[in-house]
Design a protein around this motif. Structure first.
Motif, PDB file in Angstrom:
ATOM      1  N   GLU A  66       0.632  -1.244   0.073  1.00 21.58           N
ATOM      2  CA  GLU A  66      -0.098  -0.116   0.166  1.00 21.58           C
ATOM      3  C   GLU A  66       0.871   1.208  -0.005  1.00 21.58           C
ATOM      4  O   GLU A  66       0.486   2.116  -0.834  1.00 21.58           O
ATOM      5  N   LEU A  67       1.928   1.404   0.695  1.00 16.98           N
ATOM      6  CA  LEU A  67       2.927   2.239   0.808  1.00 16.98           C
ATOM      7  C   LEU A  67       3.609   2.659  -0.627  1.00 16.98           C
ATOM      8  O   LEU A  67       3.630   3.720  -1.191  1.00 16.98           O
ATOM      9  N   LEU A  68       4.041   1.570  -1.118  1.00 20.36           N
ATOM     10  CA  LEU A  68       4.555   1.447  -2.717  1.00 20.36           C
ATOM     11  C   LEU A  68       3.562   2.111  -3.519  1.00 20.36           C
ATOM     12  O   LEU A  68       3.791   2.903  -4.464  1.00 20.36           O
ATOM     13  N   HIS A  69       2.242   1.755  -3.433  1.00 22.57           N
ATOM     14  CA  HIS A  69       1.210   2.338  -4.458  1.00 22.57           C
ATOM     15  C   HIS A  69       1.175   3.718  -4.090  1.00 22.57           C
ATOM     16  O   HIS A  69       1.037   4.359  -5.198  1.00 22.57           O
ATOM     17  N   GLU A  70       1.099   3.972  -3.124  1.00 23.89           N
ATOM     18  CA  GLU A  70       1.076   5.428  -2.823  1.00 23.89           C
ATOM     19  C   GLU A  70       2.113   6.529  -3.393  1.00 23.89           C
ATOM     20  O   GLU A  70       2.088   7.577  -3.536  1.00 23.89           O
ATOM     21  N   ALA A  71       3.359   5.700  -3.429  1.00 26.42           N
ATOM     22  CA  ALA A  71       4.683   6.438  -3.764  1.00 26.42           C
ATOM     23  C   ALA A  71       4.525   6.456  -5.152  1.00 26.42           C
ATOM     24  O   ALA A  71       5.486   7.127  -5.807  1.00 26.42           O
ATOM     25  N   GLY A  72       3.515   5.853  -5.935  1.00 29.95           N
ATOM     26  CA  GLY A  72       3.652   5.964  -7.230  1.00 29.95           C
ATOM     27  C   GLY A  72       4.337   5.120  -8.230  1.00 29.95           C
ATOM     28  O   GLY A  72       4.976   5.143  -9.365  1.00 29.95           O
TER      29      GLY A  72
END
Length: 297
Positions: free
Chosen positions: A229-235
């Motif tokens: 989820e963090l990586l998704h938010e990071a683009g």
């Protein structure tokens, strides 16, 4: 996010190599990086299988790229690099000297062995034609967010190492050969005995790292199960999964379901441990106190 399968770091028999890529055709991965990353002496054992594997994967709708070596030193290796650019596929560089062999204006990918640590480096590579960059696996999440944003602004797809033993170093010496009291030029391909690398211990008999011919790897398998989820938010555009000899196709399917939100955090780790009960997982470079730490501990 989707899934990229990185270049195989290990030396497998030609039949096992072919079986691996045939099986990938039925998995939900988007792209595959193929070829020899670690030691050019391994390439002749499966080189004649590469065209068929490429055809199988492209017919299945997969995007295929060819990797450069991580360390280009010999004349024949330089010639091989020049030939990669003539095969009509995208080339992934893991050694900056490979750029000299790409035709001007030809787009390329950048693998995780190139040190892309800041926006300046990412922008420079983009200006030369980089279309996709896999970040080095030792970066913390704060840096990943900055580079993910920079990649989005520049139109470069940014990947993060999602699973597998971490590539730590490449040497001019062959550890496997020395372990068997053989010269590097007469290694007799000792690395084939360890299809996922050979774990080594300290003088105090503590598990430490793994070796793979001329390559040093982490003992643990990095796994971003708890950071998706963090990586998704990071683009971040893609997760990169590094091939392993057992259960890889099934593992890629579990990653795919996790990316779709169909599985909770922890599901990937559960699947990994069903395949290999004693495996050590880590995600500390992204969010932990040390690279070898694991969020679930």
């Amino acid at each position: 996010m989707d899934i990229t399968v990185g270049a195989n770091q290990f030396f497998w028999s030609a039949d096992k190599w072919s079986e691996f890529y045939t099986n990938l055709a039925t998995t939900p991965v988007e792209r595959i990086v193929m070829g020899e990353l670690v030691c050019s002496k391994r390439l002749p054992f499966y080189q004649d299988r590469i065209p068929k594997a490429i055809a199988t994967l492209t017919e299945a709708g997969k995007e295929v790229a060819l990797t450069s070596l991580a360390l280009i030193t010999l004349l024949r290796e330089r010639k091989q690099m020049a030939q990669l650019a003539e095969m009509g596929l995208i080339v992934e560089i893991n050694d900056l000297t490979a750029l000299a062999y790409l035709p001007k204006g030809m787009g390329f990918w950048v693998g995780p062995l190139v040190n892309v640590y800041n926006e300046g480096t990412l922008a420079w590579l983009a200006s030369l034609g980089a279309k996709r960059i896999c970040l080095p696996p030792e970066l913390p999440i704060a840096s990943v967010k900055i580079l993910g944003t920079a990649g989005t602004q520049l139109g470069v797809a940014v990947e993060v190492w999602g699973y597998g033993r971490l590539p730590l170093a490449i040497s001019g010496r062959c550890y496997h050969a020395r372990l068997r009291d053989r010269a590097k030029d007469n290694c007799q391909f000792a690395c084939e005995d360890d299809p996922d690398g050979l774990e080594i211990k300290t003088l105090k008999n503590q598990p430490f790292m793994a070796i793979n011919g001329v390559q040093t790897l982490s003992k643990s398998y990095a796994c971003v199960d708890h950071q998706i989820e963090l990586l998704h938010e990071a683009g971040i555009a893609s997760l990169r999964l590094s091939p392993q000899s057992k259960g890889f196709s099934q593992l890629s399917k579990v990653f795919h379901k996790r990316l779709l939100g169909a599985l909770p955090a922890g599901a990937i780790a559960d699947e990994v441990r069903q395949l290999e009960p004693n495996i050590q997982l880590s995600d500390g470079f992204l969010t932990g106190k040390s690279g070898a730490s694991w969020s679930a501990d």
